[in-house]
Design a protein around this motif. Structure first.
Motif, PDB file in Angstrom:
ATOM      1  N   ASN A 122       0.858  -1.199   0.000  1.00 25.07           N
ATOM      2  CA  ASN A 122       0.000   0.000   0.000  1.00 25.07           C
ATOM      3  C   ASN A 122       0.883   1.234   0.000  1.00 25.07           C
ATOM      4  O   ASN A 122       1.787   1.368   0.829  1.00 25.07           O
ATOM      5  CB  ASN A 122      -0.906   0.015   1.225  1.00 25.07           C
ATOM      6  N   LEU A 123       0.545   2.104  -0.939  1.00 22.86           N
ATOM      7  CA  LEU A 123       1.398   3.244  -1.193  1.00 22.86           C
ATOM      8  C   LEU A 123       0.574   4.519  -1.019  1.00 22.86           C
ATOM      9  O   LEU A 123      -0.564   4.584  -1.479  1.00 22.86           O
ATOM     10  CB  LEU A 123       1.857   3.146  -2.654  1.00 22.86           C
ATOM     11  N   THR A 124       1.105   5.488  -0.337  1.00 21.71           N
ATOM     12  CA  THR A 124       0.414   6.783  -0.256  1.00 21.71           C
ATOM     13  C   THR A 124       1.404   7.893  -0.578  1.00 21.71           C
ATOM     14  O   THR A 124       2.516   7.913  -0.050  1.00 21.71           O
ATOM     15  CB  THR A 124      -0.160   7.028   1.154  1.00 21.71           C
ATOM     16  N   VAL A 125       0.974   8.791  -1.454  1.00 19.03           N
ATOM     17  CA  VAL A 125       1.802   9.973  -1.737  1.00 19.03           C
ATOM     18  C   VAL A 125       1.097  11.174  -1.121  1.00 19.03           C
ATOM     19  O   VAL A 125      -0.069  11.439  -1.411  1.00 19.03           O
ATOM     20  CB  VAL A 125       1.996  10.174  -3.251  1.00 19.03           C
ATOM     21  N   HIS A 126       1.792  11.846  -0.228  1.00 23.33           N
ATOM     22  CA  HIS A 126       1.242  13.044   0.419  1.00 23.33           C
ATOM     23  C   HIS A 126       1.827  14.292  -0.206  1.00 23.33           C
ATOM     24  O   HIS A 126       3.031  14.391  -0.394  1.00 23.33           O
ATOM     25  CB  HIS A 126       1.608  13.061   1.911  1.00 23.33           C
ATOM     26  N   TRP A 127       0.932  15.229  -0.544  1.00 27.32           N
ATOM     27  CA  TRP A 127       1.393  16.560  -0.971  1.00 27.32           C
ATOM     28  C   TRP A 127       1.151  17.446   0.236  1.00 27.32           C
ATOM     29  O   TRP A 127       0.080  18.014   0.406  1.00 27.32           O
ATOM     30  CB  TRP A 127       0.587  17.011  -2.179  1.00 27.32           C
ATOM     31  N   THR A 128       2.107  17.480   1.122  1.00 27.33           N
ATOM     32  CA  THR A 128       1.870  18.079   2.436  1.00 27.33           C
ATOM     33  C   THR A 128       1.529  19.553   2.335  1.00 27.33           C
ATOM     34  O   THR A 128       0.711  20.067   3.099  1.00 27.33           O
ATOM     35  CB  THR A 128       3.108  17.896   3.329  1.00 27.33           C
ATOM     36  N   GLU A 129       2.133  20.229   1.404  1.00 20.07           N
ATOM     37  CA  GLU A 129       1.891  21.668   1.263  1.00 20.07           C
ATOM     38  C   GLU A 129       0.413  21.961   1.034  1.00 20.07           C
ATOM     39  O   GLU A 129      -0.133  22.939   1.521  1.00 20.07           O
ATOM     40  CB  GLU A 129       2.719  22.191   0.095  1.00 20.07           C
ATOM     41  N   LYS A 130      -0.255  21.078   0.276  1.00 19.95           N
ATOM     42  CA  LYS A 130      -1.652  21.320  -0.062  1.00 19.95           C
ATOM     43  C   LYS A 130      -2.593  20.431   0.740  1.00 19.95           C
ATOM     44  O   LYS A 130      -3.789  20.349   0.443  1.00 19.95           O
ATOM     45  CB  LYS A 130      -1.889  21.077  -1.560  1.00 19.95           C
ATOM     46  N   HIS A 131      -2.060  19.747   1.724  1.00 19.81           N
ATOM     47  CA  HIS A 131      -2.872  18.851   2.552  1.00 19.81           C
ATOM     48  C   HIS A 131      -3.689  17.888   1.717  1.00 19.81           C
ATOM     49  O   HIS A 131      -4.881  17.700   1.927  1.00 19.81           O
ATOM     50  CB  HIS A 131      -3.807  19.655   3.466  1.00 19.81           C
TER      51      HIS A 131
END
Lengths: 583, 556
Positions: free
Chosen positions: A333-342
């Motif tokens: 299971n893979l998750t990519v977070h774009w933290t800047e844009k939540h």
């Protein structure tokens, strides 16, 4: 003939004028030198004020003197009492008025006026506003005055509706006025903001994403007012369809929805142990706080854009540490977070699968309709009717044709494809100076349509042969495509963006004018390339192919490069993986 | 002026100070001719004059009085051998007729400051305070009422001439601000400029496009138009499928022609209208501040500046003609013999039997109204409107109406001055009173307060100068006739006449070249006047003798 009035000869007149000029120049230079030396000595007296006034009234564009004058005024401000300062500045304003008469578009004078007005102890904004009115009635396109007006309005809190009335007045007397239309576009959202309404279904977002940012709907105007504006601007373009200012305002009214920022696609390949991420807009992944979490563990990976040319790109890739996902019996299971844009996107790689992806398709997002607004279909439909009516009267008007095309695309891009193409054909004929622009725009729309068709069909084959394409775009939408057919178009290059086709295995691009293959860069799955009848002339043009490790088949028949001596040997050296080559 | 004798020798003697005569005077003086310019009236501009309200009342009175036939004097003592006499007519008894004043003060003594009868009944009268006749008389000096009603096309020959000659410096002008038309019982604004079309509320967007396209195509002479030349303009418009609205506007207000005008003329007229648009404003017309009577005076002033000699209340009794049928001299009203090489005369000074008049003289019907409100009130009060009124019924003429506001300095603030003009069918009253009754509130109409009230009204007929030729009369070959005002809206007729006469007199000379810049004029020693100006000492600018001393240098 007797009694005739005797007039000086031209030579006499010119001689006199020359002398006059010389005299003036002497005075001017003397005054200028006096000013400079005074400034050097740091003198801020009345005489300096007078000297600069003399000079500036004949040449209001002398920026240094305005600066000196400000120094003097600031000095006086410090030493005099408030009433005197008020008087000095008032005198300055009336002096400035005379300067503006000399040159109504003098940067120096307008800037100085703004400076003085801001420092005036008791400013008379009403007077300043009426000065702007007067100036703009003389020249409604004087952007210096527009700037100053905006400042006055801001400082004195002129009601927005009053300013809107002012644009009504100016547009009424001459609607060929970008400044007024533009001013309108800044005032309307303040005066008639769009009431917040529930998101229309076309803008639904994956439930996992946070709600869209509030500015998504900013700059929009409430519907009631919009309808009035449509009427106004239609009056303008029916009166003079060749005037572009009204058309541009119309385009603004029809709107331009801002796309929500998100991760639109995540792709994982087990073989290459690689992750590719597509964003809704070009980003610099190294600086936006991108975080990859694999089975709950944050991974330290190095993100790179698909082509070294891009610092910003909508597609970024990274290699996972060797061995992390290579075992086909494991599920990940893979998750990519774009933290800047939540925002983030999940992707699961199941047992027995060599690849996996998770995305929003272009059809879900109604991506290509956003060009023209989130406007209601009924509104767009009636606007299309008006434009069609105008087009009947003015079949060759380019602005009208272009607007019709945009409206049709906003309404139903596939349904109107035939009409759109016909209108493009007319456009290229009536506006041949811009035919290349229209060809490119048409290519873009054709690509959009093909993407839509592909996604409705839920396939990963992109085929757009024989459509007169002159350019490629939206390549970020083709991240998952394995097979692309671009044959029989008018393409001249495969641009660096082409490297975004990370899953590409087969490229068909026969019968184009391709001379540049820059975009065939590090396409790790690419096996077959058909480039028959193109314009590849040197070995260097083929250099990018060396970065694609899996190429097996290459068709270069009908390219100038095949005429080179020892081409076969050179190719074998450059592309050792190729087993099947056609020359 | 003291009864000082005039110089006895001039190059050109001009009798009458109408527009054409004044332009000839200016043009001749400008190139150094010695000009004597006379007028039998006490005012300038003859039938082109403007009057104060009181001045106009006096003028009316003069025309009501029977002119005294003058005893024929014997001038034979002044005759040289072989010369013959041609007597000029003493007074102008023919050019103005059917004067009829229908002030609503009828029966009320002009001095009595009585409120109007309707004011006593007064419904909404309180809001609109009536201006009494007495007030009009009292404030009469604020009026400048033109006998003729014309407008200046901003690219017409008059404007071109004013610019070319620099005479424009003597006057100020205002734009006519809107073009109106009377249609279906309403006054409507005619959209003619791009801004008007854009702003118009009566036209649909499709009509707007059609109108703009037609107007744009009119600017060029296309082959398509050429093909349509043999039908009348109204049919041509019909063929363009413009719709009733646009056809009305184009025919009556823009081309300003009648139903049966040929297409060629209609198109030329439309083109002229369009070419005049936008030069000075959003309509094709200018109007001189203080009235049209200013224009002839401006040219007189130009003539005086260049040495022309002026005398009002001074006429010419007879011409002295030699054997070659050339006028050698004239005898003025004081019995002085003044020799001249050319004689230019207003046709009203010439007896009917000497004039060759082709048709029975045509007349213009005129009405002058002072009203208390604009026929189409607007937000910005000060409007100068040109109104076209198509025939109100079969057999009635097309009426041109000009409504002037007080900012033109032709009427009292709070009032409007309305001029109506048409080709006469019957008397001025018969022709125009039906239009006045329809469009205005007069004592005869029912109380309809929406319409402006007529405070005072004058009807008269004036001879149409259009048919009078410069030459070809029973007159010496060096005598040129100037017609009085014509019925056209512009001034082309008079300017063309003046130019023609000037070319006859001085075929080699430039017509009204630009006056030099004051600083470029060279002066001989002490002389203040332009060097050698003909008869400089004696030149009198009517009552304002010192005007001649105003040489260009003093003007800054």
């Amino acid at each position: 003939m007797h009694g005739r009035v005797k007039i000086k000869s031209t030579a006499q007149q010119e001689e006199e004028k020359r002398k006059e000029r010389e005299k003036k120049l002497k005075i001017y230079i003397a005054a200028r030198d006096a000013c400079f030396s005074k400034r050097k000595e740091g003198i801020c007296d009345d005489e300096a004020l007078q000297l600069t006034q003399q000079l500036l009234s004949s040449n209001p564009d002398f920026a240094t003197l305005w600066n000196y004058r400000r120094e003097i005024l600031m000095h006086l401000e410090a030493v005099k009492d408030k009433d005197e300062v008020q008087k000095i500045y008032e005198a300055e304003l009336s002096f400035l008025e005379s300067c503006l008469k000399v040159n109504p578009k003098s940067y120096g004078s307008w800037h100085h006026r703004g400076w003085v007005s801001a420092r005036l102890p008791q400013p008379d904004w009403a007077r300043e506003l009426s000065l702007c009115d007067r100036c703009l009635s003389l020249d409604d396109r004087n952007f210096h005055c527009w700037d100053y007006r905006r400042m006055v309005v801001k400082m004195s809190g002129v009601p927005v509706d009053q300013e809107l009335g002012f644009t009504d007045h100016l547009i009424g007397s001459n609607f060929s006025n970008y400044s007024s239309w533009h001013y309108r576009s800044t005032l309307l959202p303040l005066l008639h903001p769009e009431s917040p309404e529930p998101l229309s279904p076309c803008r639904k977002t994956p439930q996992t994403s946070p709600p869209p940012s509030p500015q998504t709907h900013s700059h929009r105007v409430c519907e009631e007012q919009l309808l009035k504006e449509y009427e106004l601007v239609q009056n303008a373009f029916f009166t003079d369809p060749n005037d572009q200012s009204a058309w541009f305002y119309y385009r603004w009214l029809l709107g331009r929805a801002e796309r929500e920022e998100m991760i639109s696609c995540v792709y994982v390949s087990r073989d290459e142990e690689r992750v590719a991420v597509a964003f809704s807009r070009p980003v610099n992944a190294q600086s936006v706080g991108l975080l990859l979490v694999l089975d709950g563990q944050p991974q330290r990976v190095e993100w790179r854009s698909v082509h070294p040319r891009f610092k910003h790109s909508p597609v970024w890739i990274c290699d996972l540490p060797p061995g992390t996902i290579s075992d086909i019996t494991n599920e990940h299971n893979l998750t990519v977070h774009w933290t800047e844009k939540h925002t983030h996107r999940d992707c699961a790689l199941y047992t027995g699968r060599t690849e996996s992806y998770c995305r929003d398709s272009a059809t879900d997002q109604e991506l290509f309709r956003s060009e023209l607004s989130v406007e209601k279909t009924s509104v767009l439909q009636s606007e299309l009717q008006s434009c069609n009516q105008l087009q009947e009267l003015e079949p060759l008007n380019k602005w009208c044709l272009l607007t019709i095309i945009l409206l049709m695309r906003a309404l139903d891009p596939l349904g109107y494809e035939k009409e759109t193409l016909a209108h493009f054909q007319t456009l290229k004929e009536v506006d041949s100076m811009r035919s290349a622009y229209y060809s490119d725009l048409c290519s873009k729309f054709m690509i959009e349509n093909t993407i839509l068709k592909m996604e409705y069909a839920e396939v990963r084959v992109f085929s757009i042969s024989d459509k007169n394409l002159t350019t490629l775009c939206h390549l970020d939408q083709l991240l998952l495509v394995t097979h692309i057919n671009l044959s029989s178009n008018q393409l001249q290059r495969l641009p660096p963006q082409f490297a975004m086709l990370q899953c590409l295995e087969v490229l068909e691009a026969d019968n184009n004018n391709i001379e540049n293959l820059e975009g065939l860069f590090c396409l790790s799955k690419l096996e077959e390339i058909n480039l028959k009848n193109n314009n590849i002339s040197t070995l260097a043009d083929l250099q990018p192919l060396a970065s694609c490790p899996k190429i097996k088949r290459l068709d270069l028949r009908g390219n100038p490069v095949t005429q080179m001596a020892k081409i076969e040997a050179e190719l074998a050296e450059l592309l050792p993986s190729v087993t099947d080559i056609l020359l | 002026m003291a009864a000082e004798d005039l110089p006895s020798e001039f190059d050109v003697v001009i009798l009458g100070t109408g527009l054409a005569e004044s332009v000839v005077a200016a043009a001749c003086s400008r190139v150094g001719q010695r000009v004597l310019h006379l007028d039998r009236n006490s005012y300038y501009a003859a039938n082109w004059a403007s009057f104060t309200f009181n001045g106009l009342l006096t003028w009316i009175q003069q025309h009501h009085e029977e002119s005294q036939p003058e005893e024929v004097q014997d001038w034979s003592s002044l005759l040289e051998e072989g010369e013959e006499l041609i007597y000029l007519s003493y007074s102008d008894s023919t050019s103005i007729s059917n004067l009829q004043q229908t002030a609503d003060s009828e029966g009320v003594e002009p001095t009595a400051d009585l409120p109007r009868p309707s004011a006593i009944q007064g419904q909404s009268e309180a809001s609109r305070k009536k201006i009494s006749y007495a007030q009009l008389v009292k404030e009469g000096r604020q009026f400048n009422i033109d006998l003729v009603s014309k407008l200046m096309f901003s690219r017409g020959s008059l404007v071109d001439l004013l610019i070319k000659s620099n005479v424009s410096r003597y006057a100020e002008f205002k734009n006519v601000t809107r073009i109106l038309t009377y249609r279906h019982g309403n006054v409507e604004q005619v959209p003619c400029s791009r801004a008007d079309v854009f702003a118009s509320r009566q036209l649909s967007v499709v009509e707007k496009r059609k109108l703009m396209r037609f107007l744009t195509s009119c600017l060029e002479e296309t082959e398509e138009q050429q093909g349509e030349m043999n039908i009348v303009f109204s049919l041509f418009l019909c063929d363009q499928q413009l719709g009733d609205n646009l056809e009305h506007f184009l025919l009556h207000s823009i081309a300003m022609v009648t139903e049966d005008t040929p297409t060629e003329v209609g198109l030329a007229s439309t083109r002229h209208f369009l070419r005049c648009l936008g030069r000075y404003g959003n309509t094709p017309f200018l109007f001189p501040v203080y009235g049209l009577g200013e224009i002839p005076q401006c040219f007189c002033r130009m003539s005086a500046v260049f040495g022309g000699v002026y005398c009002l209340r001074h006429s010419v009794r007879c011409l002295l003609v030699d054997k070659d049928n050339r006028c050698k001299a004239v005898i003025d009203s004081r019995g002085q013999r003044i020799s001249c090489s050319h004689f230019v005369v207003d046709s009203s000074y010439v007896a009917t039997e000497q004039k060759k008049v082709t048709t029975p003289t045509r007349f213009l019907s005129r009405a002058i109204l002072i009203t208390d409100a604009s026929i189409l009130p607007s937000n910005s009060g000060q409007q100068v409107s040109m109104v076209t009124v198509p025939p109100i019924a079969a057999g009635f003429p097309v009426v041109m109406m000009v409504e002037l506001c007080s900012s033109t300095m032709t009427c009292l603030p709070g009032t409007y001055l309305v001029h109506l003009t048409c080709q006469s069918v019957g008397s001025a009253f018969d022709d125009l009173s039906p239009v006045v009754t329809k469009m205005f509130h007069t004592p005869e109409t029912d109380d309809q307060e929406t319409r402006p009230s007529v405070l005072w009204c004058l009807y008269f007929n004036m001879a149409d100068g259009l048919d009078v030729e410069v030459e070809g009369h029973n007159l010496p070959s060096n005598v040129y006739l100037c017609s009085g005002p014509d019925g056209h809206l512009g001034h082309d007729h008079a300017i063309r006449q003046a130019q023609l006469i000037f070319q006859k007199i001085l075929p080699e000379e430039d017509f009204c070249p630009p006056a030099p810049n004051p600083e470029d004029v060279l002066y001989d020693g002490e002389s203040l006047l332009p060097t050698g100006g003909g008869g400089g000492d004696n030149s009198g600018w009517g009552e304002k003798g010192e005007e001649t001393k105003e040489n260009p240098q003093t003007e800054e």
